[in-house]
Design a protein around this motif. Structure first.
Motif, PDB file in Angstrom:
ATOM      1  N   CYS A   8       0.649  -1.268   0.172  1.00  0.00           N
ATOM      2  CA  CYS A   8      -0.085   0.029  -0.004  1.00  0.00           C
ATOM      3  C   CYS A   8       0.845   1.286   0.053  1.00  0.00           C
ATOM      4  O   CYS A   8       2.097   1.144   0.125  1.00  0.00           O
ATOM      5  CB  CYS A   8      -0.790   0.260   1.207  1.00  0.00           C
ATOM      6  SG  CYS A   8      -0.028   0.017   2.952  1.00  0.00           S
ATOM      7  N   PHE A   9       0.252   2.244  -0.070  1.00  0.00           N
ATOM      8  CA  PHE A   9       0.661   3.726  -0.224  1.00  0.00           C
ATOM      9  C   PHE A   9      -0.106   4.546   0.375  1.00  0.00           C
ATOM     10  O   PHE A   9      -1.175   4.529   0.052  1.00  0.00           O
ATOM     11  CB  PHE A   9       1.669   3.934  -1.287  1.00  0.00           C
ATOM     12  CG  PHE A   9       0.821   4.245  -2.558  1.00  0.00           C
ATOM     13  CD1 PHE A   9       0.677   3.080  -3.180  1.00  0.00           C
ATOM     14  CD2 PHE A   9       0.517   5.443  -3.086  1.00  0.00           C
ATOM     15  CE1 PHE A   9      -0.245   3.158  -4.459  1.00  0.00           C
ATOM     16  CE2 PHE A   9      -0.437   5.503  -4.092  1.00  0.00           C
ATOM     17  CZ  PHE A   9      -0.632   4.470  -4.895  1.00  0.00           C
ATOM     18  N   ALA A  10       0.453   5.797   1.235  1.00  0.00           N
ATOM     19  CA  ALA A  10      -0.553   6.480   1.804  1.00  0.00           C
ATOM     20  C   ALA A  10      -1.611   7.414   1.100  1.00  0.00           C
ATOM     21  O   ALA A  10      -2.759   7.601   1.594  1.00  0.00           O
ATOM     22  CB  ALA A  10       0.287   7.779   2.668  1.00  0.00           C
ATOM     23  N   GLY A  13      -6.463   5.885  -1.736  1.00  0.00           N
ATOM     24  CA  GLY A  13      -7.665   5.375  -1.167  1.00  0.00           C
ATOM     25  C   GLY A  13      -8.352   4.319  -1.431  1.00  0.00           C
ATOM     26  O   GLY A  13      -8.886   3.549  -0.591  1.00  0.00           O
ATOM     27  N   ASN A  14      -7.742   3.658  -2.486  1.00  0.00           N
ATOM     28  CA  ASN A  14      -8.181   2.313  -2.816  1.00  0.00           C
ATOM     29  C   ASN A  14      -7.426   1.439  -1.614  1.00  0.00           C
ATOM     30  O   ASN A  14      -7.805   0.390  -1.328  1.00  0.00           O
ATOM     31  CB  ASN A  14      -7.467   1.938  -4.168  1.00  0.00           C
ATOM     32  CG  ASN A  14      -8.352   2.285  -5.322  1.00  0.00           C
ATOM     33  OD1 ASN A  14      -9.540   2.447  -5.448  1.00  0.00           O
ATOM     34  ND2 ASN A  14      -7.840   2.904  -6.248  1.00  0.00           N
ATOM     35  N   CYS A  15      -6.019   1.496  -1.222  1.00  0.00           N
ATOM     36  CA  CYS A  15      -5.300   0.965  -0.183  1.00  0.00           C
ATOM     37  C   CYS A  15      -5.961   1.157   1.122  1.00  0.00           C
ATOM     38  O   CYS A  15      -5.899   0.340   2.007  1.00  0.00           O
ATOM     39  CB  CYS A  15      -3.944   1.516  -0.242  1.00  0.00           C
ATOM     40  SG  CYS A  15      -2.863   0.713  -1.630  1.00  0.00           S
ATOM     41  N   TYR A  16      -6.381   2.578   1.159  1.00  0.00           N
ATOM     42  CA  TYR A  16      -7.029   2.748   2.689  1.00  0.00           C
ATOM     43  C   TYR A  16      -8.200   2.092   3.173  1.00  0.00           C
ATOM     44  O   TYR A  16      -8.252   1.622   4.258  1.00  0.00           O
ATOM     45  CB  TYR A  16      -7.444   4.370   2.625  1.00  0.00           C
ATOM     46  CG  TYR A  16      -7.931   4.938   3.762  1.00  0.00           C
ATOM     47  CD1 TYR A  16      -7.409   4.740   4.965  1.00  0.00           C
ATOM     48  CD2 TYR A  16      -9.269   5.412   3.849  1.00  0.00           C
ATOM     49  CE1 TYR A  16      -7.870   5.291   6.098  1.00  0.00           C
ATOM     50  CE2 TYR A  16      -9.898   5.917   5.006  1.00  0.00           C
ATOM     51  CZ  TYR A  16      -8.967   5.859   6.262  1.00  0.00           C
ATOM     52  OH  TYR A  16      -9.682   6.221   7.434  1.00  0.00           O
ATOM     53  N   ARG A  17      -8.874   1.618   1.940  1.00  0.00           N
ATOM     54  CA  ARG A  17      -9.955   0.734   2.363  1.00  0.00           C
ATOM     55  C   ARG A  17      -9.520  -0.659   3.228  1.00  0.00           C
ATOM     56  O   ARG A  17      -9.985  -0.969   4.294  1.00  0.00           O
ATOM     57  CB  ARG A  17     -10.637   0.214   1.024  1.00  0.00           C
ATOM     58  CG  ARG A  17     -11.494   1.279   0.384  1.00  0.00           C
ATOM     59  CD  ARG A  17     -12.226   0.751  -0.879  1.00  0.00           C
ATOM     60  NE  ARG A  17     -12.707   1.507  -1.750  1.00  0.00           N
ATOM     61  CZ  ARG A  17     -12.717   1.713  -2.936  1.00  0.00           C
ATOM     62  NH1 ARG A  17     -11.294   1.185  -3.572  1.00  0.00           N
ATOM     63  NH2 ARG A  17     -13.174   2.578  -3.683  1.00  0.00           N
ATOM     64  N   ALA A  18      -8.461  -1.082   2.414  1.00  0.00           N
ATOM     65  CA  ALA A  18      -8.013  -2.366   3.085  1.00  0.00           C
ATOM     66  C   ALA A  18      -7.222  -2.159   4.415  1.00  0.00           C
ATOM     67  O   ALA A  18      -7.398  -2.951   5.540  1.00  0.00           O
ATOM     68  CB  ALA A  18      -7.190  -3.087   2.081  1.00  0.00           C
ATOM     69  N   MET A  54      -2.405  -7.552 -12.109  1.00  0.00           N
ATOM     70  CA  MET A  54      -3.244  -6.596 -12.797  1.00  0.00           C
ATOM     71  C   MET A  54      -2.528  -5.262 -12.268  1.00  0.00           C
ATOM     72  O   MET A  54      -2.983  -4.092 -12.893  1.00  0.00           O
ATOM     73  CB  MET A  54      -4.565  -6.343 -11.857  1.00  0.00           C
ATOM     74  CG  MET A  54      -5.454  -7.618 -12.233  1.00  0.00           C
ATOM     75  SD  MET A  54      -6.974  -7.596 -10.938  1.00  0.00           S
ATOM     76  CE  MET A  54      -7.778  -8.953 -11.484  1.00  0.00           C
ATOM     77  N   GLY A  55      -1.455  -5.225 -11.926  1.00  0.00           N
ATOM     78  CA  GLY A  55      -0.482  -4.003 -11.762  1.00  0.00           C
ATOM     79  C   GLY A  55      -1.264  -2.976 -10.814  1.00  0.00           C
ATOM     80  O   GLY A  55      -1.187  -1.790 -11.158  1.00  0.00           O
ATOM     81  N   GLU A  56      -1.877  -3.338  -9.828  1.00  0.00           N
ATOM     82  CA  GLU A  56      -2.575  -2.519  -8.783  1.00  0.00           C
ATOM     83  C   GLU A  56      -2.200  -2.788  -7.361  1.00  0.00           C
ATOM     84  O   GLU A  56      -1.731  -3.685  -7.176  1.00  0.00           O
ATOM     85  CB  GLU A  56      -4.253  -2.687  -8.936  1.00  0.00           C
ATOM     86  CG  GLU A  56      -4.666  -2.021 -10.234  1.00  0.00           C
ATOM     87  CD  GLU A  56      -6.416  -2.347 -10.363  1.00  0.00           C
ATOM     88  OE1 GLU A  56      -6.660  -1.760 -10.974  1.00  0.00           O
ATOM     89  OE2 GLU A  56      -6.591  -3.502  -9.575  1.00  0.00           O
ATOM     90  N   ALA A  57      -2.238  -1.704  -6.317  1.00  0.00           N
ATOM     91  CA  ALA A  57      -2.256  -1.703  -5.189  1.00  0.00           C
ATOM     92  C   ALA A  57      -3.612  -1.291  -4.728  1.00  0.00           C
ATOM     93  O   ALA A  57      -4.163  -0.494  -5.337  1.00  0.00           O
ATOM     94  CB  ALA A  57      -1.307  -0.570  -4.441  1.00  0.00           C
ATOM     95  N   PRO A  58      -4.205  -1.907  -3.403  1.00  0.00           N
ATOM     96  CA  PRO A  58      -3.581  -2.743  -2.605  1.00  0.00           C
ATOM     97  C   PRO A  58      -3.394  -4.245  -3.021  1.00  0.00           C
ATOM     98  O   PRO A  58      -4.257  -4.687  -3.797  1.00  0.00           O
ATOM     99  CB  PRO A  58      -4.472  -2.731  -1.277  1.00  0.00           C
ATOM    100  CG  PRO A  58      -5.946  -2.607  -2.063  1.00  0.00           C
ATOM    101  CD  PRO A  58      -5.659  -1.686  -3.357  1.00  0.00           C
ATOM    102  N   VAL A  59      -2.589  -5.093  -2.248  1.00  0.00           N
ATOM    103  CA  VAL A  59      -2.592  -6.586  -2.330  1.00  0.00           C
ATOM    104  C   VAL A  59      -2.264  -6.816  -0.986  1.00  0.00           C
ATOM    105  O   VAL A  59      -1.628  -6.177  -0.053  1.00  0.00           O
ATOM    106  CB  VAL A  59      -1.446  -6.848  -3.152  1.00  0.00           C
ATOM    107  CG1 VAL A  59      -1.027  -8.427  -3.110  1.00  0.00           C
ATOM    108  CG2 VAL A  59      -1.293  -6.531  -4.614  1.00  0.00           C
TER     109      VAL A  59
END
Ligand code: GSH
Length: 215
Positions: A8-10, A13-18, A54-59
């Motif tokens: 993740c990174f700060a 918002g996609n990462c923030y959910r997780a 898929m080349g996306e964060a979060p994982v």
């Protein structure tokens, strides 16, 4: 090593959910910083080969599992913890309905809008920004109406649909150029209710990489 690792990174918002879900359920977790801005980490062959095709964060990494798509991560964590879990088929479908709407049309537009307006240099084409802003206004109004008559998206109890919606809603207003809390009072009241949940933290306090250039 913590039980869960979250790539993740700060600023995401996609990462923030997780990250928020992990904190709210009291999980033993640690962030793994994704160098999205300086290094374009998610576009590198190594990331796509070993972390997420898929080349996306979060994982989310849990044991041998690598899970991506925040909606899938939220579902997995709700099933494992029993917390924020929709109850029964009707609620499950209703939660999924709002998660998909949010991913595509609410945070799905807020994220790129803020990225093009504030994070990328030079900023995006004004016509593209205007298009996105129009979509955002329409879709936040839909959510605001929904929340005007309910404490949470599905009713009296917060579920993973609410945690999905939290995505970009706590980032500073100056990053968007408009104040979601001021323009959408029912969303503002909902934000306060989510903020009051034990374990809530602001995205910049929960994930690494803020301010930009640090981690
Ligand atoms: N629907 C996905 C969206 C994930 C997403 O788009 N993440 C961004 C970071 S905020 C990303 O990794 N983008 C890389 C790209 O599109 O190239 C989710 O909810 O997890």
């Amino acid at each position: 090593m913590a039980e869960y690792q979250l790539h993740c990174f700060a600023q995401s918002g996609n990462c923030y959910r997780a990250a928020l879900m992990l904190n709210l359920i009291g999980a033993n977790w640690e962030p793994v910083w994704v160098d999205f801005f300086a290094n374009g980490a998610t576009r590198k062959p190594d990331y796509r080969e070993n972390i997420n095709e898929m080349g996306e964060a979060p994982v989310l990494v849990h044991g041998g599992k690598h899970l991506s798509q925040s909606g899938v991560i939220l579902t997995y964590l709700a099933n494992r913890s029993g917390k924020f879990k929709p109850q029964g088929e009707d609620e499950e479908l209703e939660a999924l309905r709002w998660i998909i709407f949010d991913n595509q049309k609410v945070n799905g537009f807020l994220g790129p809008f803020r990225f093009l307006r504030t994070l990328v240099k030079p900023p995006g084409d004004p016509a593209v920004l205007a298009f996105l802003k129009g979509r955002i206004d329409g879709n936040l109004a839909i959510v605001n109406k929904r929340l005007a008559s309910r404490k949470f998206l599905l009713g009296e109890r917060p579920t993973i649909a609410d945690i999905s919606l939290a995505g970009y809603l706590y980032y500073p207003a100056d990053e968007f150029g408009f104040d979601i809390a001021k323009d959408y009072p029912a969303i503002a009241a909902w934000c306060e209710r989510i903020k009051a949940l034990p374990g809530w933290k602001h995205p910049y306090d929960l994930m690494p990489g803020y301010p930009l250039g640090t981690h």
